[in-house]
Enzyme design. Structure first.
Site, PDB file in Angstrom:
ATOM      1  N   GLY A  80     -22.903 -21.671 -31.730  1.00 34.21           N
ATOM      2  CA  GLY A  80     -23.067 -20.434 -32.504  1.00 34.21           C
ATOM      3  C   GLY A  80     -22.751 -19.202 -31.677  1.00 34.21           C
ATOM      4  N   ARG A 144     -18.300 -26.539 -32.771  1.00 31.97           N
ATOM      5  CA  ARG A 144     -19.462 -27.371 -32.435  1.00 31.97           C
ATOM      6  C   ARG A 144     -19.100 -28.817 -32.095  1.00 31.97           C
ATOM      7  NH1 ARG A 144     -24.235 -24.846 -32.912  1.00 31.97           N
ATOM      8  NH2 ARG A 144     -24.494 -23.137 -34.388  1.00 31.97           N
ATOM      9  N   ASP A 175     -27.451 -28.091 -25.587  1.00 25.65           N
ATOM     10  CA  ASP A 175     -26.648 -29.294 -25.797  1.00 25.65           C
ATOM     11  C   ASP A 175     -25.283 -29.191 -25.112  1.00 25.65           C
ATOM     12  OD1 ASP A 175     -28.537 -30.669 -27.188  1.00 25.65           O
ATOM     13  OD2 ASP A 175     -27.833 -30.036 -29.167  1.00 25.65           O
ATOM     14  N   LYS A 201     -25.919 -19.593 -23.042  1.00 24.23           N
ATOM     15  CA  LYS A 201     -25.721 -18.799 -24.263  1.00 24.23           C
ATOM     16  C   LYS A 201     -26.598 -19.300 -25.396  1.00 24.23           C
ATOM     17  CE  LYS A 201     -24.221 -20.417 -27.483  1.00 24.23           C
ATOM     18  NZ  LYS A 201     -23.709 -21.203 -28.626  1.00 24.23           N
ATOM     19  N   THR A 202     -27.215 -18.474 -26.137  1.00 27.45           N
ATOM     20  CA  THR A 202     -27.764 -18.738 -27.473  1.00 27.45           C
ATOM     21  C   THR A 202     -28.703 -17.619 -27.876  1.00 27.45           C
ATOM     22  OG1 THR A 202     -28.982 -20.171 -28.975  1.00 27.45           O
ATOM     23  CG2 THR A 202     -29.644 -20.320 -26.676  1.00 27.45           C
ATOM     24  N   ASP A 204     -30.958 -18.000 -29.830  1.00 29.48           N
ATOM     25  CA  ASP A 204     -32.262 -18.620 -30.088  1.00 29.48           C
ATOM     26  C   ASP A 204     -33.255 -18.425 -28.941  1.00 29.48           C
ATOM     27  OD1 ASP A 204     -30.939 -19.470 -32.296  1.00 29.48           O
ATOM     28  OD2 ASP A 204     -30.891 -21.585 -31.769  1.00 29.48           O
ATOM     29  N   GLU A 424     -26.338 -11.563 -39.351  1.00 33.70           N
ATOM     30  CA  GLU A 424     -26.233 -10.103 -39.159  1.00 33.70           C
ATOM     31  C   GLU A 424     -26.265  -9.718 -37.683  1.00 33.70           C
ATOM     32  OE1 GLU A 424     -28.217 -11.719 -41.116  1.00 33.70           O
ATOM     33  OE2 GLU A 424     -28.268 -10.828 -43.106  1.00 33.70           O
TER      34      GLU A 424
END
Ligand code: FBP
Length: 551
Positions: A80, A144, A175, A201-202, A204, A424
Site C-alpha cells: 500500500g 502486492r 511482509d 514503509k506502512t 499502519d 484520503e
C-alpha cells in the site's frame, strides 16, 4: 519526459531540501556494533538464515573520505502507498550519486512483479526531480505480488545480471521486508552477488521495534485523518445533531486510530487490542458506546464522534471464531457458490456453523452477515477491511437506544453519519517529518549498499530530536524475526507491532478518555499539515512517538 501541471504548493515543495542527519552530510564511516539475535525462536531463525543471521548493528558516523566502486541498484515499491515513498527514492538516488557519480538506479515497475517480469526503467535525475517531496508511489508504481518462490528469485537474478544490478532495495511493510530477508539469504547462499536492503514503509505503523522507531507514512496519514476528524468535530459541535462513526485504516493494528484520538480527542475511541484483551463481545462494545451516548444525552449533548479501527471485527473473540469458521467453510466451496439467492446462502451457512458461531451470525444485521460470506480474497479468506464496521455499530447502537427509549431510560435523539478514512491519507504530500525521514532512509540505504551489506533494513533513529541528531544505520532483518503460523505452516516473519496496552500512548489515552467522553469542549482541531512556518508547527512528529520517547 512531459512535465506535469503543478499547484503552487507542489512547485514550492519541489525545491524543499529534506533535512539529513549531520553524520551523513560529509565523509562517512561505517561502525559495527554487537552481534544480534532474533526477537524469538533464535535456533529456528538461525537455521533458516545461516548466512544472514547474527550480523552486527550498523551506524554511520562522520569519518575519513572513502572511495566506493560503482554499483547498479534496483528499487521496488511494495504494498500500500505511504507518504514519502518518492523521497526514499530521491534520497537513494542522491546518496548513490554522491558516493560515485557512475552509480546507476533502476526502478522495477508495478511492485515486486516488475523484478520477476523484467519490467523496469532507469531512474534519471530528470525523472527523480519531478517526484521530490511528492506523495504517492506513481514514479514506478507499487503492487502486492509476494516474492516467495525460488523461480521468482531466479528470474530476478537474470535481470540483475543483465542490467549490472548489484543490489535491490525493497520499500515495504513487514511482509515485504520478510520477503526481502529471504531473498537476501537466497542470493547470499548461492553467491549471486546481489545484496538486498529493506526500508520500513506502512501507514499502519505496525512495523516498529527497538531499532525501527516508526514506519514512514504513519506521520502524514495520521495528520491528514486527524485534520478531517477535527473538522468533523467542529461541525458536530456547531450543529449539535449528529453522532459521527469514523472508521480508520490500519489493517489489524489500532496505531492509526490511537494516534488520531491523541491528536483530536474524540468522545469515544475503540482500540481493538484492548477489546481482545478484555475478551469483549460485540454486545459489550455496543453497550459501552450506548452508555456514553445516553450520558451525553442527559446533558443535552446529542452529538459526538467515535473512532473505530479498521481491524476491530477480527479482535472480538467471538467474531474472530465466526470468521475463522467461515473461512474454513467457504474457501473454495462449490456447493455454497452454486446457491443462487442470498437467503439460500444464509440458510446454508447457518446450517453448517457450530452453535456459538450460529448465534453470533444470527445477531448480525443482514447486510453485514452477507459481507462476511461474500467478500473473499483469492485465498478464500474474508476481507475484513471491506466490512463496514461503522455501519454495523450504528445499526446495533440505534436498536439498543430504541429499546432504552421504550423503557424510558434514554430521552435523547440519535442521528448517525458514517465515514471511512483510508485512501484520503495514503498519498498525501509528505509532512516535513516524513519528507526528511524518508530521504534519510533512502540515503542510508545507499551507504549500506556501497558498504557491501545485505539482509539489512535501513534504520534512522532518535526521531524526536532535530534531524541533524538522527542516528542512521542498518539493522539485520533477522533480528526482527520470529516464527508464526501462516496458512497452517510455521514461517519466519517479522514480528508485527500491535498497540501495547502498557505503552505510554495507550496509557495516556486511557487516562483521559473519560473526560473526552463527557465534556463538551474536549475536542482538538489539529488543522491541515503545515509545510512552512515555525518548526513547532511544521516539524512535530506523532504524539505516539513523542509519548513513547516520553517527550
Ligand atoms: P501496507 O500494509 O501494504 O502498507 O498497506 C496498508 C493499507 O493501507 C492498510 O491500512 C489497508 O488495510 C490496506 O493497505 C488496503 O489495501 P489496498 O491498497 O489493497 O486497498
Amino acid at each position: 519526459m512531459k512535465s506535469m501541471t503543478k499547484s503552487p504548493l507542489q512547485v514550492a515543495r519541489a525545491t524543499y531540501q529534506p533535512k539529513l542527519p549531520a553524520a551523513l552530510k560529509g565523509n562517512v564511516v561505517l561502525m559495527e556494533g554487537a552481534a544480534t539475535e532474533s526477537v524469538a525462536n533464535q535456533a529456528d531463525i538461525k537455521e533458516l538464515f545461516p548466512n544472514t543471521y547474527g550480523m552486527p548493528l550498523i551506524t554511520f558516523e562522520t569519518g575519513e573520505k572513502q572511495t566506493y566502486p560503482a554499483v547498479g541498484v534496483g528499487v521496488i515499491l511494495s504494498g500500500g502507498q505511504a507518504p514519502g515513498g518518492h523521497n526514499v527514492i530521491s534520497g537513494l538516488y542522491d546518496g548513490l550519486k554522491a558516493l560515485n557519480p557512475a552509480n546507476k538506479l533502476y526502478g522495477f515497475l508495478g511492485g515486486p512483479s516488475g523484478l520477476v517480469e523484467h519490467s523496469y526503467i532507469e531512474l534519471t535525475s530528470e525523472i527523480v526531480d519531478e517526484y521530490r517531496n511528492t506523495g504517492g508511489f506513481d514514479i514506478i508504481g507499487s503492487g502486492r505480488t509476494k516474492l516467495e518462490e525460488d523461480a521468482q528469485y531466479d528470474k530476478g537474478e537474470e535481470i540483475c545480471k543483465e542490467l549490472g544490478i548489484n543490489a535491490i532495495v525493497i520499500i515495504g511493510g513487514d511482509d515485504s521486508n520478510t520477503n526481502a530477508c529471504v531473498l537476501a539469504e537466497y542470493y547470499k547462499q548461492k553467491n549471486a552477488g546481489i545484496q538486498v536492503i529493506g526500508c520500513p514503509k506502512t501507514i499502519d505503523g505496525d512495523l516498529k521495534n527497538e531499532m525501527i522507531e516508526t514506519s514512514f507514512g504513519f506521520d502524514t496519514a495520521c495528520k491528514v485523518y486527524s485534520e478531517l476528524i477535527g473538522n468533523i468535530q467542529r461541525d458536530a459541535n456547531s450543529a449539535q445533531k449528529y453522532w459521527h462513526f469514523i472508521r480508520l485504516m490500519g489493517r489489524s493494528a489500532s496505531h492509526i486510530t490511537l494516534e488520531c484520538a491523541l491528536q483530536s480527542q474524540p468522545n469515544i475511541c475503540l482500540i481493538s487490542e484492548e477489546i481482545e484483551a478484555k475478551n469483549m463481545t460485540l454486545k459489550d462494545v455496543v453497550d459501552d458506546i450506548v452508555k456514553v451516548i445516553v450520558n451525553r444525552a442527559n446533558f443535552g449533548l446529542n452529538f459526538g464522534t467515535i473512532l473505530i479501527p479498521e481491524g476491530l471485527i477480527e479482535f472480538i473473540p467471538a467474531m474472530k471464531k465466526l470468521i475463522s469458521e467461515l473461512n474454513d467453510l467457504l474457501a473454495h466451496n462449490d456447493d455454497f457458490n452454486a446457491l443462487e439467492t442470498d437467503d439460500e446462502k444464509r440458510q446454508y451457512v447457518k446450517g453448517m456453523l457450530n452453535a456459538d458461531s450460529r448465534e453470533v451470525y444470527n445477531s448480525l444485521p443482514k447486510g453485514i452477515a452477507k459481507q462476511l460470506t461474500l467478500d473473499r480474497d483469492p485465498h478464500g479468506n474474508v476481507q475484513v477491511s471491506l466490512i463496514e464496521t461503522e455501519k454495523l455499530l450504528i445499526e446495533m447502537v440505534a436498536k439498543r437506544l430504541a429499546q432504552l427509549k421504550a423503557e424510558g431510560i434514554y430521552k435523547g435523539k440519535f442521528s448517525a453519519i458514517n465515514h471511512f478514512f483510508g485512501y484520503e491519507g495514503r498519498c498525501a504530500i509528505p509532512s516535513n517529518f516524513d519528507a526528511d525521514y524518508t530521504y534519510s532512509l533512502g540515503y542510508t540505504a545507499s551507504l549500506l549498499i556501497s558498504s557491501g551489506k545485505t539482509g539489512y533494513m535501513s534504520s534512522v533513529r532518535n526521531l524526536t530530536a532535530h534531524p541533524a541528531e538522527w542516528i542512521a544505520g542498518g539493522v539485520p532483518i533477522t533480528m526482527m524475526m520470529n516464527m508464526e503460523r501462516r496458512h497452517g505452516k510455521m514461517k519466519p516473519v517479522i514480528q508485527k507491532a500491535l498497540v501495547r496496552l502498557d505503552g505510554a500512548p495507550f496509557q495516556y489515552f486511557a487516562k483521559h478518555r473519560v473526560d473526552w467522553a463527557d465534556e463538551k469542549q474536549s475536542y482538538v482541531y489539529p488543522g491541515p499539515v503545515q509545510y512552512y512556518g515555525p518548526s513547532e508547527v511544521c516539524d512535530l512528529p506523532t504524539r505516539t512517538l513523542l509519548l513513547e520517547k516520553q517527550k
